[in-house]
Every structure is written in C-alpha cells, then in structure tokens.
Design a protein around this motif. Structure first.
Motif, PDB file in Angstrom:
ATOM      1  N   HIS A 106      23.326  57.847  60.385  1.00 19.18           N
ATOM      2  CA  HIS A 106      23.426  59.231  60.845  1.00 19.18           C
ATOM      3  C   HIS A 106      24.870  59.733  60.777  1.00 19.18           C
ATOM      4  O   HIS A 106      25.791  59.057  61.248  1.00 19.18           O
ATOM      5  N   PRO A 107      25.083  60.937  60.226  1.00 21.54           N
ATOM      6  CA  PRO A 107      26.462  61.428  60.088  1.00 21.54           C
ATOM      7  C   PRO A 107      27.180  61.600  61.418  1.00 21.54           C
ATOM      8  O   PRO A 107      28.399  61.436  61.482  1.00 21.54           O
ATOM      9  N   TRP A 108      26.438  61.898  62.469  1.00 21.46           N
ATOM     10  CA  TRP A 108      27.088  62.085  63.775  1.00 21.46           C
ATOM     11  C   TRP A 108      27.671  60.761  64.275  1.00 21.46           C
ATOM     12  O   TRP A 108      28.823  60.710  64.726  1.00 21.46           O
ATOM     13  N   ASN A 117      28.430  58.226  62.349  1.00 21.67           N
ATOM     14  CA  ASN A 117      29.473  57.813  61.405  1.00 21.67           C
ATOM     15  C   ASN A 117      30.816  58.463  61.698  1.00 21.67           C
ATOM     16  O   ASN A 117      31.875  57.898  61.382  1.00 21.67           O
ATOM     17  N   ALA A 118      30.776  59.653  62.306  1.00 23.33           N
ATOM     18  CA  ALA A 118      32.018  60.375  62.591  1.00 23.33           C
ATOM     19  C   ALA A 118      32.658  59.983  63.914  1.00 23.33           C
ATOM     20  O   ALA A 118      33.776  60.408  64.219  1.00 23.33           O
ATOM     21  N   LEU A 119      31.982  59.160  64.701  1.00 20.30           N
ATOM     22  CA  LEU A 119      32.509  58.799  66.015  1.00 20.30           C
ATOM     23  C   LEU A 119      33.708  57.860  65.902  1.00 20.30           C
ATOM     24  O   LEU A 119      33.710  56.958  65.061  1.00 20.30           O
ATOM     25  N   PRO A 120      34.713  58.040  66.762  1.00 16.98           N
ATOM     26  CA  PRO A 120      35.759  57.020  66.857  1.00 16.98           C
ATOM     27  C   PRO A 120      35.173  55.729  67.416  1.00 16.98           C
ATOM     28  O   PRO A 120      34.242  55.769  68.240  1.00 16.98           O
ATOM     29  N   ARG A 121      35.702  54.628  66.980  1.00 18.61           N
ATOM     30  CA  ARG A 121      35.129  53.336  67.371  1.00 18.61           C
ATOM     31  C   ARG A 121      35.088  53.161  68.891  1.00 18.61           C
ATOM     32  O   ARG A 121      34.147  52.563  69.433  1.00 18.61           O
ATOM     33  N   GLU A 128      23.013  67.189  64.051  1.00 16.54           N
ATOM     34  CA  GLU A 128      24.343  66.956  63.479  1.00 16.54           C
ATOM     35  C   GLU A 128      25.458  67.134  64.502  1.00 16.54           C
ATOM     36  O   GLU A 128      26.528  66.552  64.352  1.00 16.54           O
ATOM     37  N   ASP A 129      25.221  67.947  65.542  1.00 14.71           N
ATOM     38  CA  ASP A 129      26.243  68.152  66.572  1.00 14.71           C
ATOM     39  C   ASP A 129      26.093  67.197  67.748  1.00 14.71           C
ATOM     40  O   ASP A 129      26.795  67.305  68.749  1.00 14.71           O
TER      41      ASP A 129
END
Length: 366
Positions: free
Chosen positions: A130-132, A134-138, A95-96
């Motif tokens: 994956h949530p990781w 999904n959280a990334l800036p484009r 997750e990290d």
C-alpha cells in the motif's frame, strides 16, 4: 485468496478415483454435455447446509447481494459468508490513511439479516504493497500497523467469527517465506506474531487463522507452512485456526490431499477450508482429456478433500467455504480467464448443481 495468481499445478499420470467419486460418477457423466455446452436441466438438490457437519461458506461482493438468484442460492445452501475483497486493506485503507467502511458494513448487514456467520479476510497479506504504508517513516511503521489491525478488528468485534489474520506468507514454490513490506519492516516471523497478538487484543473471541494456498497441491509448500505454524506458536502467536484455501489442481495424485490433512490436524486447531474451487481447464499446450475425464478428476479430488475434512474431530471443523456460488461468480471465470466453459464450483452458470456439488454432498453425508 486468489485474485491474480493461479496455483502452480503438479501433474501426475496416476489418477485413482475415490469411493465418493465413484458414487458421484453417474452425475459426473450426465454433466459432461453440460460442461461442454453450458446447457442444463434443473434438478432438485437438498440444502447443503441442512446436512453439512459444519458451517458451509461462500464468498461475496456487494454487487451480488442485488442479484435475486445469487441471494436465493446463498440463503438456501450456505451458512457463512466471506467478503471476497471488500474487507481487505486494498479497499479499506485510503491513500490519505483514512478508512472506508461502506462495502464491508453492507456485507455485514446482509449476513446479519440472513442469519449468516461473517468471516473476515484479510488483515495482513504479502500483496498489500500500500502506498500509504510505503510512505511512512520507519519510526511510525509499527504503530500504524497495529492501529490498522486494531481499527478493523474492533469495528467488527462480535460480528466477525474469525479472521484470515495473516494470508499467504509462504513462498510460491514452498522455499521459505515471501518478502513483503511487512517482513522488511517488522521481521519475517515478527510481523506475523505481531499481527496475531494485535488482532487478539482487539477481539479476544475471534478465531485467528494463518491462511495459505497450494498446500495440498505442492507438498513442499505444505511442509513449509506446517513448520511455520509450529514456529509461530512457539513464539507466542495466538493462532486460533489453520486455513487452507484449497484451490485444487484436479491432476494431483490421489491421496496427497488426505495426507496433508492428517499432518494439519496434528496441531489440534480448528481447520478452515477457506476458498475451495477446482477448475476444469488445463495449462497444457495440448490436452487430450475428454470432458468426462476432467469431471471425474475434479470430483475425485474434491471428494477426497471433503472426506479428509469430515474425518477431522468435530471441534476441528471450523467451516467449509466454496470460493464462488455459480461458475460465473468464480475468479477463474473473469477477464481473459473466461472461455465460458469452466465449472469450478458447486453451481453452474444457471444456478443448477454441478457434479462437484454431488461430490461434496456425498462426503458430507458419509
């Protein structure tokens, strides 16, 4: 690779037995009671890898390598291993954003110690939401996509002979491609071209596969897959091989699998039967087939597929992988799917050869 969704069956009232199935019929009939009661009488069968015309594979999870019977069957009959899920992003990427390598490293060590080829699956799969990521800036997405692929492939460079580089990109019904976090950020074809190019840079010697399922069962999906291969090759993707999972519907028309293999072979690339199984259960509300009839259908369809694979030029026979060793190892026998009766692979619950073993062995011997 099947872990949560089941291939969509195509039903047919026409069932012609292949020559190999007829040869295997005595074994199939003798096994009907075995299918019904899970009671078997052991019989000697020669090591499958001793006469196979290519590497013969199966899948593995780390818990299985502590099972002496499983280890004995694998070391006797198989020459290649594919991690069932412990080399996927779902396991490796935390997750990290850190990586977890313990299970795939253990599988790699087991393969090395037993002299087995190691095949990797899977680098990029539509289901990896994956949530990781999904959280990334484009602005970072593409670079992290490349970094993940590079990290995994480079770690096993020289140890893994090939990769399911892109897995299951074709829509379930065969109408176009699947939507995914990868396609939304990098383009429908773009994420695939990029995955192949990045993996090739990390290990130029690994054979990189485009892998999908239901290609034999659903002609529309098979045709979409073939068009995709042609398009990606023209776009410069270094595709090294074509993977068909071959989770066979035993009720598809005779000849349908062989016809698909003829189309697949026209690219001249190595072909991997990557996840073969053939469940005996049905989605019908009422199924009047006898156990014997189901076994006959299973062995006929498996024999046809194996014969079609053996008919390929030697350079195109990359490997022939069975998705599970014993029936109880199969994903089709897990959770609420398990009625204790299905026998979708080469060995039964007790580790004895099934009629499906005979179908494969008969086609291998010619």
């Amino acid at each position: 690779m099947r872990s949560s969704s089941t291939p969509v069956p195509l039903r047919s009232t026409v069932e012609d037995l292949s020559r190999r199935a007829l040869l295997a019929a005595p074994f199939a009939l003798a096994a009907c009671d075995r299918f019904a009661s899970a009671q078997t009488a052991p019989r000697h069968v020669p090591p499958l890898k001793s006469f196979a015309p290519c590497p013969v594979g199966t899948c593995v999870m780390t818990g299985q390598i502590r099972d002496p019977q499983w280890v004995d069957l694998v070391s006797t009959h198989f020459s290649q291993l594919t991690p069932e899920w412990e080399m996927k992003m779902e396991y490796i990427l935390q997750e990290d954003g850190s990586r977890r390598w313990d299970a795939p490293d253990r599988i790699g060590a087991f393969a090395r110690d037993f002299g087995l080829r190691l095949y990797g699956t899977t680098l990029i799969w539509y289901a990896q939401d994956h949530p990781w990521f999904n959280a990334l800036p484009r602005a970072r997405f593409g670079a992290e996509y490349d970094r993940y692929i590079t990290d995994v492939v480079a770690r096993y460079r020289g140890k893994v002979v090939g990769w399911d580089t892109v897995n299951e990109p074709v829509a379930e019904d065969g109408n176009g491609l699947r939507d995914s976090v990868w396609s939304r950020n990098l383009g429908a074809d773009g994420y695939m071209v990029r995955a192949f190019q990045t993996a090739h840079a990390a290990d130029p010697d690994a054979v990189l596969f485009l892998n999908d399922y239901n290609l034999e069962n659903n002609p529309r999906k098979g045709a979409t897959y073939l068009r995709l291969v042609e398009r990606l090759l023209k776009a410069g993707a270094p595709i090294g091989g074509l993977g068909t999972q071959s989770h066979l519907d035993i009720e598809i028309p005779a000849g349908q699998t062989a016809a698909f293999f003829r189309e697949l072979a026209q690219f001249g690339l190595p072909i991997h039967v990557s996840e073969l199984d053939a469940g005996l259960r049905s989605d019908r509300r009422i199924d009047l087939r006898s156990d014997a009839e189901r076994v006959r259908q299973q062995t006929a369809r498996v024999a046809e597929l194996t014969e079609a694979f053996v008919a390929l030029p030697p350079a195109q026979r990359f490997a022939f992988t069975i998705w599970g060793v014993r029936a109880t190892d199969s994903w089709l026998r897990r959770g609420d799917k398990d009625d204790g009766k299905d026998s979708p692979v080469l060995f039964d619950d007790a580790g004895n050869a099934t009629p499906m073993f005979d179908a494969v062995a008969g086609a291998f011997r010619g």
